[in-house]
Enzyme design. Structure first.
Site, PDB file in Angstrom:
ATOM      1  N   HIS A 142      10.276   8.743  -2.649  1.00 30.94           N
ATOM      2  CA  HIS A 142       8.634   8.366  -2.678  1.00 30.94           C
ATOM      3  C   HIS A 142       7.777   9.502  -2.013  1.00 30.94           C
ATOM      4  O   HIS A 142       6.821  10.219  -2.592  1.00 30.94           O
ATOM      5  CB  HIS A 142       8.413   7.199  -2.185  1.00 30.94           C
ATOM      6  CG  HIS A 142       6.933   6.776  -1.976  1.00 30.94           C
ATOM      7  ND1 HIS A 142       6.343   5.761  -2.639  1.00 30.94           N
ATOM      8  CD2 HIS A 142       6.044   6.981  -1.103  1.00 30.94           C
ATOM      9  CE1 HIS A 142       5.001   5.432  -2.503  1.00 30.94           C
ATOM     10  NE2 HIS A 142       4.756   6.380  -1.675  1.00 30.94           N
ATOM     11  N   GLU A 143       8.322   9.727  -0.759  1.00 30.53           N
ATOM     12  CA  GLU A 143       7.784  10.812   0.003  1.00 30.53           C
ATOM     13  C   GLU A 143       7.751  12.233  -0.653  1.00 30.53           C
ATOM     14  O   GLU A 143       6.550  12.815  -0.720  1.00 30.53           O
ATOM     15  CB  GLU A 143       8.180  10.938   1.332  1.00 30.53           C
ATOM     16  CG  GLU A 143       8.219   9.643   2.332  1.00 30.53           C
ATOM     17  CD  GLU A 143       6.742   8.968   2.271  1.00 30.53           C
ATOM     18  OE1 GLU A 143       6.778   7.771   2.176  1.00 30.53           O
ATOM     19  OE2 GLU A 143       5.712   9.655   2.089  1.00 30.53           O
ATOM     20  N   HIS A 146       5.343  12.737  -3.375  1.00 31.70           N
ATOM     21  CA  HIS A 146       4.095  13.062  -3.033  1.00 31.70           C
ATOM     22  C   HIS A 146       3.989  14.622  -2.860  1.00 31.70           C
ATOM     23  O   HIS A 146       2.780  15.221  -3.624  1.00 31.70           O
ATOM     24  CB  HIS A 146       3.597  12.515  -1.470  1.00 31.70           C
ATOM     25  CG  HIS A 146       3.319  10.993  -1.540  1.00 31.70           C
ATOM     26  ND1 HIS A 146       2.176  10.586  -2.492  1.00 31.70           N
ATOM     27  CD2 HIS A 146       3.659   9.768  -0.853  1.00 31.70           C
ATOM     28  CE1 HIS A 146       2.164   9.405  -2.409  1.00 31.70           C
ATOM     29  NE2 HIS A 146       3.028   8.895  -1.148  1.00 31.70           N
ATOM     30  N   TYR A 157      -6.392  11.704  -3.757  1.00 36.05           N
ATOM     31  CA  TYR A 157      -5.618  10.461  -2.950  1.00 36.05           C
ATOM     32  C   TYR A 157      -6.749   9.424  -2.699  1.00 36.05           C
ATOM     33  O   TYR A 157      -7.040   8.940  -1.794  1.00 36.05           O
ATOM     34  CB  TYR A 157      -4.993  10.562  -1.714  1.00 36.05           C
ATOM     35  CG  TYR A 157      -3.922   9.736  -1.392  1.00 36.05           C
ATOM     36  CD1 TYR A 157      -4.152   8.970  -0.271  1.00 36.05           C
ATOM     37  CD2 TYR A 157      -2.743   9.474  -2.095  1.00 36.05           C
ATOM     38  CE1 TYR A 157      -2.977   8.222   0.401  1.00 36.05           C
ATOM     39  CE2 TYR A 157      -1.809   8.675  -1.594  1.00 36.05           C
ATOM     40  CZ  TYR A 157      -1.779   7.970  -0.481  1.00 36.05           C
ATOM     41  OH  TYR A 157      -0.808   7.148  -0.124  1.00 36.05           O
ATOM     42  N   GLU A 166       0.146   7.157  -5.967  1.00 32.17           N
ATOM     43  CA  GLU A 166       1.315   6.241  -5.251  1.00 32.17           C
ATOM     44  C   GLU A 166       2.179   5.642  -6.112  1.00 32.17           C
ATOM     45  O   GLU A 166       3.469   5.492  -6.108  1.00 32.17           O
ATOM     46  CB  GLU A 166       0.466   4.960  -4.665  1.00 32.17           C
ATOM     47  CG  GLU A 166       0.191   5.295  -3.263  1.00 32.17           C
ATOM     48  CD  GLU A 166       1.246   5.514  -2.541  1.00 32.17           C
ATOM     49  OE1 GLU A 166       2.203   4.615  -2.387  1.00 32.17           O
ATOM     50  OE2 GLU A 166       1.418   6.639  -1.858  1.00 32.17           O
ATOM     51  N   ASP A 224      -7.994   1.759   2.446  1.00 30.73           N
ATOM     52  CA  ASP A 224      -6.955   2.445   2.059  1.00 30.73           C
ATOM     53  C   ASP A 224      -7.488   3.243   0.873  1.00 30.73           C
ATOM     54  O   ASP A 224      -6.629   3.409  -0.249  1.00 30.73           O
ATOM     55  CB  ASP A 224      -5.827   1.278   1.615  1.00 30.73           C
ATOM     56  CG  ASP A 224      -4.375   2.132   1.379  1.00 30.73           C
ATOM     57  OD1 ASP A 224      -4.072   3.352   1.770  1.00 30.73           O
ATOM     58  OD2 ASP A 224      -3.709   1.407   0.381  1.00 30.73           O
ATOM     59  N   HIS A 229      -2.640   1.854  -2.237  1.00 21.73           N
ATOM     60  CA  HIS A 229      -1.377   1.051  -2.263  1.00 21.73           C
ATOM     61  C   HIS A 229      -1.455  -0.532  -2.817  1.00 21.73           C
ATOM     62  O   HIS A 229      -0.464  -1.057  -2.688  1.00 21.73           O
ATOM     63  CB  HIS A 229      -1.002   0.908  -0.761  1.00 21.73           C
ATOM     64  CG  HIS A 229      -0.559   2.253   0.004  1.00 21.73           C
ATOM     65  ND1 HIS A 229      -1.526   2.914   0.560  1.00 21.73           N
ATOM     66  CD2 HIS A 229       0.498   2.898  -0.239  1.00 21.73           C
ATOM     67  CE1 HIS A 229      -0.848   3.937   0.946  1.00 21.73           C
ATOM     68  NE2 HIS A 229       0.410   3.990   0.489  1.00 21.73           N
TER      69      HIS A 229
HETATM   70  C1  LIG Z   1       7.970   3.417  -0.076  1.00 26.08           C
HETATM   71  C2  LIG Z   1       7.493   4.440   0.951  1.00 26.08           C
HETATM   72  C3  LIG Z   1       6.268   4.286   1.457  1.00 26.08           C
HETATM   73  O1  LIG Z   1       5.294   3.479   0.655  1.00 26.08           O
HETATM   74  O2  LIG Z   1       5.750   4.823   2.443  1.00 26.08           O
HETATM   75  C4  LIG Z   1       4.590   4.385   3.379  1.00 26.08           C
HETATM   76  C5  LIG Z   1       4.489   3.380   4.220  1.00 26.08           C
HETATM   77  C6  LIG Z   1       5.893   2.646   4.793  1.00 26.08           C
HETATM   78  C7  LIG Z   1       3.198   3.153   4.815  1.00 26.08           C
HETATM   79  C8  LIG Z   1       2.203   3.740   4.609  1.00 26.08           C
HETATM   80  C9  LIG Z   1       2.089   4.703   3.485  1.00 26.08           C
HETATM   81  C10 LIG Z   1       3.505   5.107   2.548  1.00 26.08           C
HETATM   82  C11 LIG Z   1       3.200   6.011   1.724  1.00 26.08           C
HETATM   83  O3  LIG Z   1       4.055   7.008   1.602  1.00 26.08           O
HETATM   84  O4  LIG Z   1       2.355   6.015   0.886  1.00 26.08           O
HETATM   85 ZN   LIG Z   2       2.979   7.077  -0.940  1.00 27.26          ZN
END
Ligand SMILES: CCC(=O)Oc1c(C)cccc1C(=O)O
Ligand SMILES: [Zn+2]
Ligand SMILES: [Ca+2]
Length: 302
Positions: A142-143, A146, A157, A166, A224, A229
């Site tokens: 996921h990271e 990005h 974003y 996302e 957000d 998210h």
């Molecule tokens: C699946 C990884 C993920 O969602 O990481 C985040 C977390 C844990 C908190 C806030 C933001 C993120 C992100 O990477 O968007």
């Molecule tokens: Zn993310």
């Protein structure tokens, strides 16, 4: 002996043993993987938010408790690098072999992971909401996605492009860790069976799965950024509808092509549908393209 690549092993956050690519110099062994174009290096912030030092040991085994988050971050960064290279022939997030940096033990009780523009950064969690966040390969995917998105479509974003940003990170999290849950391996360590998000049933964790339930949140930090998210549940559900019909092999080519060639910074959900339909047509023809189109119709994106 000459400085250079070495192989070692480490114990991860779940107590499992993993093989590690190391760099050896003057009897020290560093979490620096020199087997790719750019190095993959792992650093320790030691609960600070500004001082990092590369993780190293005087032998090839990284077995201390303090090293566990780094072992997972380092191993999974290599796994995600290999995914993008082997499946999409993309050399690191910039397709030019950029070095990949990970930082663990960021801050204290930090329930977060993020891409800071040049490194992946992981908190340790507070032990209730999260265990150390580098302990899940879908989080690392996921990271790093990005970073790929930043270098390709550049999805802004906020609002719908932000929710797509996302969603694409969750989608490539699926491709590396093919289940429909996100973060399940590090979320609520004292409760089993739950996750941060579900792509098959976004509503389970408070996300909409249809445009009728799109949440108009303020484009502020507290909102957000328009609920990126939250509203990602809608494109995530469209992905679920797609991959359950077309399968992983076709879907990952369609999604990568849309991200790398067709999507643009301010893309809306309708633009994403069009980009994915066009990618499916390019790669597999009209039947699969209509499957993609229907997947988005079902979530109210016509
Ligand atoms: C699946 C990884 C993920 O969602 O990481 C985040 C977390 C844990 C908190 C806030 C933001 C993120 C992100 O990477 O968007
Ligand atoms: Zn993310
Ligand atoms: Ca998962």
């Amino acid at each position: 002996t000459e400085a250079g690549a070495a192989t070692g092993s480490g114990v991860g956050t779940k107590g499992d043993t993993k093989t590690l690519n190391l760099y050896q110099e003057n009897g020290n062994y560093y979490l620096s993987d020199v087997t790719h174009t750019g190095t993959i290096e792992t650093y320790d912030a030691k609960n600070s938010t500004s001082r990092y030092s590369i993780v190293y040991d005087t032998d090839t085994s990284f077995t201390s408790t303090a090293q566990r988050a780094a072992v997972d971050a380092h191993y999974y960064a290599d796994q995600v690098y290999d995914y993008y290279k082997n499946v999409h022939n993309r050399d690191s997030y910039d397709n030019q072999g950029a070095p990949i940096y990970s930082i663990v033990h960021y801050s204290r009780n930090y329930n977060n992971a993020f891409w800071n523009g040049e490194s992946m950064v992981y908190g340790d969690g507070d032990g209730v909401t999260f265990s150390p966040l580098s302990g899940a390969n879908d989080v690392i995917a996921h990271e790093l996605t990005h970073a790929v998105t930043e270098k390709t479509a550049g999805l802004v974003y906020e609002n719908q492009p932000g929710a797509l940003n996302e969603s694409f990170s969750d989608v490539f999290g699926y491709f590396v860790d093919p289940d429909f849950l996100m973060g399940e391996d590090v979320y609520t360590p004292n409760r089993s069976g739950d996750a941060l998000r579900s792509m098959s049933n976004p509503e389970t964790y408070g996300q909409p799965a249809h445009m009728n339930n799109y949440k108009n949140l303020p484009n502020t930090s507290a909102g957000d950024w328009g609920g990126v998210h939250t509203n990602s549940g809608i494109p995530n559900k469209a992905f679920y509808n797609t991959v359950t019909k077309l399968g992983k092999a076709k879907s990952e080519k369609i999604y990568y092509r849309a991200l790398a060639y067709y999507l643009t910074p301010n893309a809306t959900f309708a633009d994403a549908k069009a980009a994915l339909v066009r990618s499916a047509t390019d790669l597999y023809g009209s039947t699969d393209a209509s499957t993609v189109s229907n997947a988005w119709n079902q979530v109210g994106v016509y």
